[in-house]
Design a protein around this motif. Structure first.
Motif, PDB file in Angstrom:
ATOM      1  N   GLN A 184      -0.974 -11.343   7.123  1.00 52.44           N
ATOM      2  CA  GLN A 184      -0.843 -12.347   6.067  1.00 52.44           C
ATOM      3  C   GLN A 184       0.279 -12.000   5.091  1.00 52.44           C
ATOM      4  OE1 GLN A 184      -2.832 -15.007   6.263  1.00 52.44           O
ATOM      5  NE2 GLN A 184      -3.833 -14.110   8.052  1.00 52.44           N
ATOM      6  N   GLY A 185       1.099 -11.008   5.463  1.00 49.80           N
ATOM      7  CA  GLY A 185       2.177 -10.594   4.569  1.00 49.80           C
ATOM      8  C   GLY A 185       1.695  -9.829   3.356  1.00 49.80           C
ATOM      9  N   ARG A 186       0.502  -9.197   3.454  1.00 50.65           N
ATOM     10  CA  ARG A 186      -0.082  -8.532   2.289  1.00 50.65           C
ATOM     11  C   ARG A 186      -0.410  -7.065   2.588  1.00 50.65           C
ATOM     12  NH1 ARG A 186      -3.861 -12.833  -0.888  1.00 50.65           N
ATOM     13  NH2 ARG A 186      -2.934 -11.660  -2.598  1.00 50.65           N
ATOM     14  N   PHE A 187       0.369  -6.472   3.489  1.00 50.87           N
ATOM     15  CA  PHE A 187       0.108  -5.086   3.866  1.00 50.87           C
ATOM     16  C   PHE A 187       0.149  -4.159   2.659  1.00 50.87           C
ATOM     17  CE2 PHE A 187       1.642  -0.830   4.855  1.00 50.87           C
ATOM     18  CZ  PHE A 187       0.719  -0.407   5.802  1.00 50.87           C
ATOM     19  N   TRP A 188       1.196  -4.263   1.862  1.00 53.17           N
ATOM     20  CA  TRP A 188       1.369  -3.312   0.774  1.00 53.17           C
ATOM     21  C   TRP A 188       0.325  -3.514  -0.316  1.00 53.17           C
ATOM     22  CZ3 TRP A 188       3.836   0.926   1.611  1.00 53.17           C
ATOM     23  CH2 TRP A 188       4.841   0.959   2.581  1.00 53.17           C
ATOM     24  N   GLU A 189      -0.136  -4.745  -0.512  1.00 53.98           N
ATOM     25  CA  GLU A 189      -1.222  -4.957  -1.463  1.00 53.98           C
ATOM     26  C   GLU A 189      -2.479  -4.232  -0.998  1.00 53.98           C
ATOM     27  OE1 GLU A 189      -1.696  -9.064  -3.131  1.00 53.98           O
ATOM     28  OE2 GLU A 189      -0.086  -9.501  -1.715  1.00 53.98           O
ATOM     29  N   MET A 190      -2.809  -4.383   0.302  1.00 52.13           N
ATOM     30  CA  MET A 190      -3.986  -3.698   0.836  1.00 52.13           C
ATOM     31  C   MET A 190      -3.780  -2.180   0.841  1.00 52.13           C
ATOM     32  SD  MET A 190      -7.053  -3.925   1.962  1.00 52.13           S
ATOM     33  CE  MET A 190      -7.281  -5.655   2.447  1.00 52.13           C
ATOM     34  N   HIS A 191      -2.562  -1.747   1.167  1.00 46.25           N
ATOM     35  CA  HIS A 191      -2.205  -0.322   1.134  1.00 46.25           C
ATOM     36  C   HIS A 191      -2.546   0.285  -0.231  1.00 46.25           C
ATOM     37  CE1 HIS A 191       0.846   2.750   0.004  1.00 46.25           C
ATOM     38  NE2 HIS A 191       0.811   3.149   1.269  1.00 46.25           N
ATOM     39  N   ASP A 192      -2.163  -0.403  -1.304  1.00 48.02           N
ATOM     40  CA  ASP A 192      -2.421   0.108  -2.654  1.00 48.02           C
ATOM     41  C   ASP A 192      -3.918   0.089  -2.973  1.00 48.02           C
ATOM     42  OD1 ASP A 192       0.292   0.370  -2.841  1.00 48.02           O
ATOM     43  OD2 ASP A 192       0.593  -1.403  -4.098  1.00 48.02           O
ATOM     44  N   VAL A 193      -4.604  -0.971  -2.555  1.00 50.34           N
ATOM     45  CA  VAL A 193      -6.043  -1.069  -2.810  1.00 50.34           C
ATOM     46  C   VAL A 193      -6.784   0.074  -2.127  1.00 50.34           C
ATOM     47  CG1 VAL A 193      -8.115  -2.423  -2.329  1.00 50.34           C
ATOM     48  CG2 VAL A 193      -6.078  -3.553  -3.224  1.00 50.34           C
ATOM     49  N   LEU A 194      -6.423   0.355  -0.886  1.00 55.46           N
ATOM     50  CA  LEU A 194      -7.109   1.410  -0.131  1.00 55.46           C
ATOM     51  C   LEU A 194      -6.893   2.787  -0.749  1.00 55.46           C
ATOM     52  CD1 LEU A 194      -6.369   0.203   3.515  1.00 55.46           C
ATOM     53  CD2 LEU A 194      -8.516  -0.003   2.249  1.00 55.46           C
ATOM     54  N   TYR A 195      -5.667   3.058  -1.189  1.00 58.87           N
ATOM     55  CA  TYR A 195      -5.424   4.360  -1.808  1.00 58.87           C
ATOM     56  C   TYR A 195      -6.058   4.464  -3.189  1.00 58.87           C
ATOM     57  CZ  TYR A 195      -2.461   6.470   1.721  1.00 58.87           C
ATOM     58  OH  TYR A 195      -2.013   7.063   2.883  1.00 58.87           O
ATOM     59  N   ASP A 196      -6.212   3.334  -3.861  1.00 58.23           N
ATOM     60  CA  ASP A 196      -6.868   3.354  -5.168  1.00 58.23           C
ATOM     61  C   ASP A 196      -8.380   3.491  -5.049  1.00 58.23           C
ATOM     62  OD1 ASP A 196      -4.456   3.133  -6.480  1.00 58.23           O
ATOM     63  OD2 ASP A 196      -4.570   0.959  -6.711  1.00 58.23           O
ATOM     64  N   ASN A 197      -8.916   3.290  -3.843  1.00 53.83           N
ATOM     65  CA  ASN A 197     -10.373   3.334  -3.639  1.00 53.83           C
ATOM     66  C   ASN A 197     -10.730   4.240  -2.462  1.00 53.83           C
ATOM     67  OD1 ASN A 197     -11.528   0.997  -5.516  1.00 53.83           O
ATOM     68  ND2 ASN A 197      -9.640   0.236  -4.576  1.00 53.83           N
ATOM     69  N   GLN A 198     -10.093   5.400  -2.394  1.00 52.83           N
ATOM     70  CA  GLN A 198     -10.289   6.275  -1.235  1.00 52.83           C
ATOM     71  C   GLN A 198     -11.737   6.709  -1.031  1.00 52.83           C
ATOM     72  OE1 GLN A 198      -7.255   9.466  -1.782  1.00 52.83           O
ATOM     73  NE2 GLN A 198      -6.697   8.913   0.300  1.00 52.83           N
ATOM     74  N   ARG A 199     -12.491   6.806  -2.099  1.00 46.89           N
ATOM     75  CA  ARG A 199     -13.875   7.255  -1.966  1.00 46.89           C
ATOM     76  C   ARG A 199     -14.804   6.142  -1.497  1.00 46.89           C
ATOM     77  NH1 ARG A 199     -15.788   9.489  -7.419  1.00 46.89           N
ATOM     78  NH2 ARG A 199     -17.713   9.690  -6.211  1.00 46.89           N
ATOM     79  N   HIS A 200     -14.295   4.938  -1.403  1.00 42.88           N
ATOM     80  CA  HIS A 200     -15.138   3.791  -1.060  1.00 42.88           C
ATOM     81  C   HIS A 200     -14.486   3.023   0.085  1.00 42.88           C
ATOM     82  CE1 HIS A 200     -17.282   4.672  -4.776  1.00 42.88           C
ATOM     83  NE2 HIS A 200     -16.118   4.689  -5.388  1.00 42.88           N
ATOM     84  N   LEU A 201     -14.684   3.546   1.293  1.00 47.68           N
ATOM     85  CA  LEU A 201     -14.049   2.941   2.466  1.00 47.68           C
ATOM     86  C   LEU A 201     -15.073   2.648   3.561  1.00 47.68           C
ATOM     87  CD1 LEU A 201     -10.766   5.084   2.756  1.00 47.68           C
ATOM     88  CD2 LEU A 201     -11.028   2.825   1.737  1.00 47.68           C
ATOM     89  N   THR A 202     -16.301   2.334   3.175  1.00 46.45           N
ATOM     90  CA  THR A 202     -17.273   1.910   4.175  1.00 46.45           C
ATOM     91  C   THR A 202     -16.870   0.535   4.701  1.00 46.45           C
ATOM     92  OG1 THR A 202     -18.711   0.802   2.577  1.00 46.45           O
ATOM     93  CG2 THR A 202     -19.090   3.157   2.952  1.00 46.45           C
ATOM     94  N   ASP A 203     -17.507   0.100   5.784  1.00 44.24           N
ATOM     95  CA  ASP A 203     -17.189  -1.226   6.328  1.00 44.24           C
ATOM     96  C   ASP A 203     -17.431  -2.313   5.290  1.00 44.24           C
ATOM     97  OD1 ASP A 203     -16.502  -0.067   8.699  1.00 44.24           O
ATOM     98  OD2 ASP A 203     -18.346  -0.588   9.756  1.00 44.24           O
ATOM     99  N   ALA A 204     -18.520  -2.166   4.524  1.00 42.39           N
ATOM    100  CA  ALA A 204     -18.806  -3.162   3.480  1.00 42.39           C
ATOM    101  C   ALA A 204     -17.708  -3.163   2.423  1.00 42.39           C
ATOM    102  CB  ALA A 204     -20.168  -2.871   2.842  1.00 42.39           C
ATOM    103  N   ASP A 205     -17.222  -1.964   2.048  1.00 43.74           N
ATOM    104  CA  ASP A 205     -16.131  -1.890   1.068  1.00 43.74           C
ATOM    105  C   ASP A 205     -14.868  -2.552   1.607  1.00 43.74           C
ATOM    106  OD1 ASP A 205     -17.641  -0.437  -0.813  1.00 43.74           O
ATOM    107  OD2 ASP A 205     -17.183   1.453   0.198  1.00 43.74           O
ATOM    108  N   LEU A 206     -14.539  -2.260   2.868  1.00 45.88           N
ATOM    109  CA  LEU A 206     -13.326  -2.818   3.468  1.00 45.88           C
ATOM    110  C   LEU A 206     -13.411  -4.345   3.539  1.00 45.88           C
ATOM    111  CD1 LEU A 206     -12.759  -0.228   6.342  1.00 45.88           C
ATOM    112  CD2 LEU A 206     -11.534  -0.372   4.167  1.00 45.88           C
ATOM    113  N   GLU A 207     -14.586  -4.857   3.894  1.00 47.14           N
ATOM    114  CA  GLU A 207     -14.753  -6.307   3.948  1.00 47.14           C
ATOM    115  C   GLU A 207     -14.603  -6.930   2.557  1.00 47.14           C
ATOM    116  OE1 GLU A 207     -18.534  -6.742   5.773  1.00 47.14           O
ATOM    117  OE2 GLU A 207     -17.824  -6.101   7.770  1.00 47.14           O
ATOM    118  N   HIS A 208     -15.071  -6.215   1.548  1.00 50.86           N
ATOM    119  CA  HIS A 208     -14.928  -6.700   0.174  1.00 50.86           C
ATOM    120  C   HIS A 208     -13.453  -6.770  -0.232  1.00 50.86           C
ATOM    121  CE1 HIS A 208     -15.659  -7.259  -4.091  1.00 50.86           C
ATOM    122  NE2 HIS A 208     -15.005  -6.145  -4.370  1.00 50.86           N
ATOM    123  N   TYR A 209     -12.686  -5.718   0.078  1.00 52.20           N
ATOM    124  CA  TYR A 209     -11.258  -5.732  -0.256  1.00 52.20           C
ATOM    125  C   TYR A 209     -10.539  -6.848   0.503  1.00 52.20           C
ATOM    126  CZ  TYR A 209     -12.593  -0.974  -1.652  1.00 52.20           C
ATOM    127  OH  TYR A 209     -13.220   0.105  -2.204  1.00 52.20           O
TER     128      TYR A 209
END
Length: 601
Positions: free
Chosen positions: A509-534
């Motif tokens: 969707q052309g939003r790789f870097w937005e998701m990249h930043d979200v994932l690094y800002d939330n490294q402690r919360h990367l469960t499937d439910a967290d990923l679906e929320h992001y």
């Protein structure tokens, strides 16, 4: 809740250490005889001809320590219902690790003491001292991330529960059936009050004290009562209705301050928080700063004269405890962590690497409070007790030192996550095997003359620290662009691959870097439910084309392996491996070296 627990337990380590030193100084001073005499002073209650009396040490060990375990029961109840222990995947690994961290030390101890006078002490090296462990981790600081503290706290909770069960089952000499039946009836009465939702503190205090006395008379160690009552205390998440009513009461007080409005606001705010959490807030400081240090003062005093130390040096009891705490805990927890991960029974709570886990396994060999507790139950001979206490002190000190060394070695490896099997003996390539192409994710000016290629993992803590550094470098250097390639370390970061797939889905969707930043800002919360929320926040369907995204990630991994990437983060500057420190100044100097020198006018 976890942060509050860490802060309280870690801060109490100083008080516990001071109390331990005072006990040792007192026992080895010219007035050392008064140490045992004082703690054997009887104190009790009498009413007519009825009398209930214990010496001071037993009031501490059987009474105050029941409150200590009550606080542990509160913590267990909270974590199971609202905290980290709700997620079974996060419980499995530390639970098996705790079991291994008890089984192996007990086995090592029995190898040295089976059939001897010290055989009953097999329970001494099984327990981890939470306060001392968290205190050491506080000293370790940045080398120990919060997920490791959460992992070790979960392990310690399971460890404490198992230790209490072992005390109840194996260190009970005689059982009084009438007293045991009385205790069961009193416990049933407390459960009934809870079921009827009758919250009257005096009723619980009276019944709780009666239950403690009945359990003590039954022969079962009364600390089991503390765990049971703590688990029974009601805990709940604040409901929207209670939060709304509390907010309205506070607003009313703000608009028209009065004593009635203040009382109403106080009641509404208090009722929005569960009794469990309120009790933890009140009792944690007392448990950490008073009860445990007083316990250490009453039990840690042992004479360290030449004769006692010589006896300890040749004692299988002392050596069994030292070996159990130092080697048994480390091996048992390490094996107990590896096995469930290997069998996919669970996951780790975050971005942990084996060096950090090994350090945590080592410091878990600090067995003090419960270890001293079991010494008092296991041995009647004062000579063997002294040898056991010397073993506890020596083993705990060595375990703390070993943990410190492992944390330093893990940190000094250069800040790179790599699985143990990824330590190559061959000379690694220096050049990027696959040049930057149109399929790469590029951040920065497309034609920038300097290109940083990063092989990264969204769970890697070192990648997380590098993320803001690279962000600032791109901002301050318009002639630099960043290329991100996936290199998830699946064996140590179980959620990294899923995070990479979600990032690729955002890239569609052309939003790789937005998701990249979200994932690094939330490294402690990367469960499937967290990923679906992001993904939902960025209007991305995360699992729509998993095979294609997995294939794309595999290409990045293959190019990384061909380029000699063995851990994350690994950087290439204009196609050449960067081997300097991963801090902003060092990378800035390397970037500056790539710029052409100004020509003299």
């Amino acid at each position: 809740m976890l942060r509050t627990f860490f802060r309280t337990e870690a801060g109490s380590t100083s008080a516990l250490l001071i109390a331990t030193v005072l006990a040792l100084v007192w026992a080895n001073s010219p007035w050392g005889d008064t140490y045992e005499a004082f703690w054997h002073t009887p104190m009790g209650l009498s009413f007519g001809t009825a009398e209930f009396s214990l010496d001071l040490r037993h009031w501490v060990n059987d009474g105050l320590m029941t409150l200590f375990f009550f606080v542990i029961g509160l913590e267990i109840s909270y974590e199971v219902r609202l905290g980290q222990l709700r997620d079974r995947r996060l419980i499995a690994v530390p639970a098996v690790a705790a079991f291994g961290g008890m089984l192996v030390p007990a086995g090592i101890y029995l190898l040295l003491n089976a059939g001897g006078p010290g055989a009953a002490g097999w329970g001494v090296p099984i327990a981890t001292d939470t306060a001392f462990v968290l205190g050491v981790l506080a000293v370790v600081g940045a080398r120990c991330p919060d997920p490791l503290r959460a992992f070790l706290l979960t392990l310690a909770i399971v460890d404490d529960v198992l230790a209490i069960l072992i005390i109840a089952l194996f260190y009970t000499d005689e059982l009084s059936v009438p007293a045991l039946l009385t205790a069961a009836l009193l416990l049933a009465a407390i459960v009934t009050l809870r079921w009827l939702k009758i919250w009257r503190a005096p009723a619980y205090i009276v019944l709780g004290f009666a239950l403690w006395v009945a359990t003590l008379e039954s022969g079962i160690h009364p600390t089991l009562v503390g765990i049971a009552l703590g688990v029974l205390v009601f805990v709940y998440a604040p409901s929207d209705q209670k939060l709304l009513m509390a907010g309205e009461a506070v607003q009313e007080f703000t608009n028209e301050p009065s004593a009635r409005a203040a009382r109403e606001a106080t009641l509404r705010v208090r009722h929005a928080v569960s009794v469990n959490e309120r009790l933890q807030l009140r009792l944690h400081p007392w448990s950490s700063y008073v009860i445990v240090p007083v316990f250490a003062l009453a039990n840690a005093g042992v004479r360290l004269d030449g004769e006692t130390l010589r006896a300890a040096l040749t004692s299988p009891v002392s050596w069994g405890i030292v070996a159990g705490l130092l080697l048994g805990k480390f091996a048992g927890i390490a094996l107990g962590t590896w096995l469930p991960l290997r069998l996919r029974w669970g996951v780790l709570p975050g971005n942990l690497v084996w060096g950090q886990l090994f350090g945590g396994a080592a410091v878990s060999g600090i067995g003090f409070t419960v270890a001293l507790f079991i010494v008092d139950l296991a041995f009647a001979d004062p000579v063997i007790r002294a040898e056991a206490k010397i073993g506890i002190l020596a083993g705990s000190l060595l375990a703390a030192a070993l943990g410190w060394v492992i944390f330093r070695m893990a940190w000094d490896r250069g800040g790179v996550c790599a699985p143990p099997e990824a330590e190559p003996d061959e000379e690694l390539p220096e050049l990027l095997s696959v040049p930057v192409g149109p399929r790469d994710h590029v951040r920065g000016r497309p034609g920038a003359p300097i290109t940083i290629v990063q092989y990264g993992d969204f769970e890697c803590p070192y990648c997380g620290r590098l993320h803001p550094v690279l962000t600032r470098l791109l901002r301050d250097n318009p002639d630099v662009r960043l290329v991100f390639r996936h290199f998830p370390l699946r064996s140590i970061h179980p959620r990294a691959a899923s995070a990479a797939i979600v990032a690729e889905a955002a890239g569609d969707q052309g939003r790789f870097w937005e998701m990249h930043d979200v994932l690094y800002d939330n490294q402690r919360h990367l469960t499937d439910a967290d990923l679906e929320h992001y993904a939902a926040q960025l209007d991305v369907e995360p699992w729509e084309d998993v095979p294609r995204h997995a294939s794309r990630i595999a290409l990045d991994e293959a190019s990384g392996r061909d380029s000699g990437v063995r851990g994350t983060p690994t950087l290439f500057l204009n196609g050449v491996r960067y081997q300097g420190p991963l801090d902003e100044d060092a990378i800035s100097r390397a970037i500056a070296a790539l710029r052409p020198s100004p020509q003299p006018s």
